[in-house]
Design a protein around this motif. Structure first.
Motif, mmCIF file in Angstrom:
data_model
loop_
_atom_site.group_PDB
_atom_site.id
_atom_site.type_symbol
_atom_site.label_atom_id
_atom_site.label_comp_id
_atom_site.label_asym_id
_atom_site.label_seq_id
_atom_site.Cartn_x
_atom_site.Cartn_y
_atom_site.Cartn_z
ATOM 1 N N GLN A 1 0.852 -1.183 0.000
ATOM 2 C CA GLN A 1 0.000 0.000 0.000
ATOM 3 C C GLN A 1 0.888 1.233 0.000
ATOM 4 O OE1 GLN A 1 -2.662 0.284 3.345
ATOM 5 N NE2 GLN A 1 -3.597 2.160 2.562
ATOM 6 N N VAL A 2 0.677 2.088 -0.993
ATOM 7 C CA VAL A 2 1.415 3.341 -1.109
ATOM 8 C C VAL A 2 0.351 4.432 -1.137
ATOM 9 C CG1 VAL A 2 3.093 4.669 -2.429
ATOM 10 C CG2 VAL A 2 3.178 2.169 -2.478
ATOM 11 N N GLY A 3 0.172 5.088 0.000
ATOM 12 C CA GLY A 3 -0.937 6.037 0.102
ATOM 13 C C GLY A 3 -2.239 5.283 -0.109
ATOM 14 N N PRO A 4 -3.102 5.741 -1.011
ATOM 15 C CA PRO A 4 -4.369 5.050 -1.252
ATOM 16 C C PRO A 4 -4.262 3.931 -2.290
ATOM 17 C CG PRO A 4 -4.326 7.089 -2.474
ATOM 18 C CD PRO A 4 -3.037 7.046 -1.664
ATOM 19 N N SER A 5 -3.101 3.708 -2.851
ATOM 20 C CA SER A 5 -2.915 2.743 -3.933
ATOM 21 C C SER A 5 -2.350 1.422 -3.419
ATOM 22 C CB SER A 5 -1.951 3.309 -4.971
ATOM 23 O OG SER A 5 -2.414 4.539 -5.453
ATOM 24 N N PHE A 6 -2.612 0.348 -4.186
ATOM 25 C CA PHE A 6 -2.107 -0.977 -3.839
ATOM 26 C C PHE A 6 -1.395 -1.579 -5.043
ATOM 27 C CE2 PHE A 6 -3.961 -1.683 0.258
ATOM 28 C CZ PHE A 6 -4.994 -0.752 0.291
ATOM 29 N N ILE A 7 -0.253 -2.219 -4.770
ATOM 30 C CA ILE A 7 0.502 -2.948 -5.784
ATOM 31 C C ILE A 7 0.575 -4.375 -5.301
ATOM 32 C CG2 ILE A 7 2.727 -3.188 -6.949
ATOM 33 C CD1 ILE A 7 3.132 -0.150 -6.192
ATOM 34 N N THR A 8 0.197 -5.328 -6.144
ATOM 35 C CA THR A 8 0.253 -6.728 -5.752
ATOM 36 C C THR A 8 1.179 -7.488 -6.679
ATOM 37 O OG1 THR A 8 -1.715 -7.254 -7.056
ATOM 38 C CG2 THR A 8 -2.057 -6.748 -4.730
ATOM 39 N N GLY A 9 1.593 -8.620 -6.215
ATOM 40 C CA GLY A 9 2.509 -9.451 -6.985
ATOM 41 C C GLY A 9 3.934 -9.232 -6.519
ATOM 42 N N LEU A 10 4.581 -10.304 -6.153
ATOM 43 C CA LEU A 10 5.937 -10.268 -5.606
ATOM 44 C C LEU A 10 6.900 -9.476 -6.489
ATOM 45 C CD1 LEU A 10 7.654 -11.485 -3.280
ATOM 46 C CD2 LEU A 10 8.113 -13.398 -4.794
ATOM 47 N N THR A 11 6.931 -9.784 -7.766
ATOM 48 C CA THR A 11 7.847 -9.116 -8.688
ATOM 49 C C THR A 11 7.512 -7.637 -8.817
ATOM 50 O OG1 THR A 11 8.138 -11.166 -9.914
ATOM 51 C CG2 THR A 11 8.763 -9.133 -11.045
ATOM 52 N N ASN A 12 6.240 -7.318 -8.935
ATOM 53 C CA ASN A 12 5.833 -5.924 -9.084
ATOM 54 C C ASN A 12 6.184 -5.089 -7.856
ATOM 55 O OD1 ASN A 12 4.609 -6.143 -11.691
ATOM 56 N ND2 ASN A 12 3.058 -7.365 -10.669
ATOM 57 N N ILE A 13 6.035 -5.661 -6.695
ATOM 58 C CA ILE A 13 6.372 -4.947 -5.459
ATOM 59 C C ILE A 13 7.872 -4.693 -5.403
ATOM 60 C CG2 ILE A 13 6.477 -5.130 -2.936
ATOM 61 C CD1 ILE A 13 3.743 -6.617 -3.140
ATOM 62 N N ARG A 14 8.668 -5.719 -5.704
ATOM 63 C CA ARG A 14 10.128 -5.543 -5.695
ATOM 64 C C ARG A 14 10.569 -4.498 -6.718
ATOM 65 N NH1 ARG A 14 13.958 -10.281 -4.132
ATOM 66 N NH2 ARG A 14 12.796 -11.239 -2.448
ATOM 67 N N MET A 15 9.956 -4.517 -7.897
ATOM 68 C CA MET A 15 10.314 -3.552 -8.932
ATOM 69 C C MET A 15 9.930 -2.137 -8.505
ATOM 70 S SD MET A 15 9.407 -5.691 -12.401
ATOM 71 C CE MET A 15 9.398 -4.228 -13.398
ATOM 72 N N TYR A 16 8.770 -1.984 -7.905
ATOM 73 C CA TYR A 16 8.343 -0.661 -7.456
ATOM 74 C C TYR A 16 9.296 -0.124 -6.386
ATOM 75 C CZ TYR A 16 5.779 3.157 -5.432
ATOM 76 O OH TYR A 16 5.449 4.389 -4.959
ATOM 77 N N LEU A 17 9.635 -0.965 -5.420
ATOM 78 C CA LEU A 17 10.537 -0.529 -4.355
ATOM 79 C C LEU A 17 11.912 -0.160 -4.909
ATOM 80 C CD1 LEU A 17 9.562 -3.060 -1.566
ATOM 81 C CD2 LEU A 17 9.123 -0.600 -1.581
ATOM 82 N N ALA A 18 12.421 -0.944 -5.840
ATOM 83 C CA ALA A 18 13.726 -0.660 -6.428
ATOM 84 C C ALA A 18 13.692 0.678 -7.172
ATOM 85 C CB ALA A 18 14.138 -1.784 -7.380
#
Length: 86
Positions: free
Chosen positions: A64-81
């Motif tokens: 959860q980033v503010g009101p948004s949600f990112i799901t999926g292991l790869t997608n979360i890692r990519m977003y954080l990177a």
């Protein structure tokens, strides 16, 4: 379309981040450890928490980033990177 990927609205930089997971989720455990080591400002919360049911999270892990949600292991890692290098 990949059903493991779900983003609601656009995440905003500078927002607090919460990693939602569950004790029974193996992917959540490995991601929680990775995030704890590399992104200590990200909070971890269990989806089984009573308050989480109001968020309508359909799959874990979910970032959860503010009101948004990112799901999926790869997608979360990519977003954080991406967040670290911007």
């Amino acid at each position: 379309r990949n059903d493991d990927v779900h983003v609601q609205s656009s995440p905003r930089r500078g927002c607090s981040m919460i990693l939602w997971g569950a004790e029974w989720c193996a992917s959540c455990a490995s991601l929680r450890e990775f995030v704890g080591e590399h992104y200590p400002k990200v909070q971890y919360k269990d989806i089984e928490d009573e308050r989480a049911k109001y968020l309508q999270i359909n799959s874990v892990p979910a970032l959860q980033v503010g009101p948004s949600f990112i799901t999926g292991l790869t997608n979360i890692r990519m977003y954080l990177a991406k967040e670290v290098y911007q």
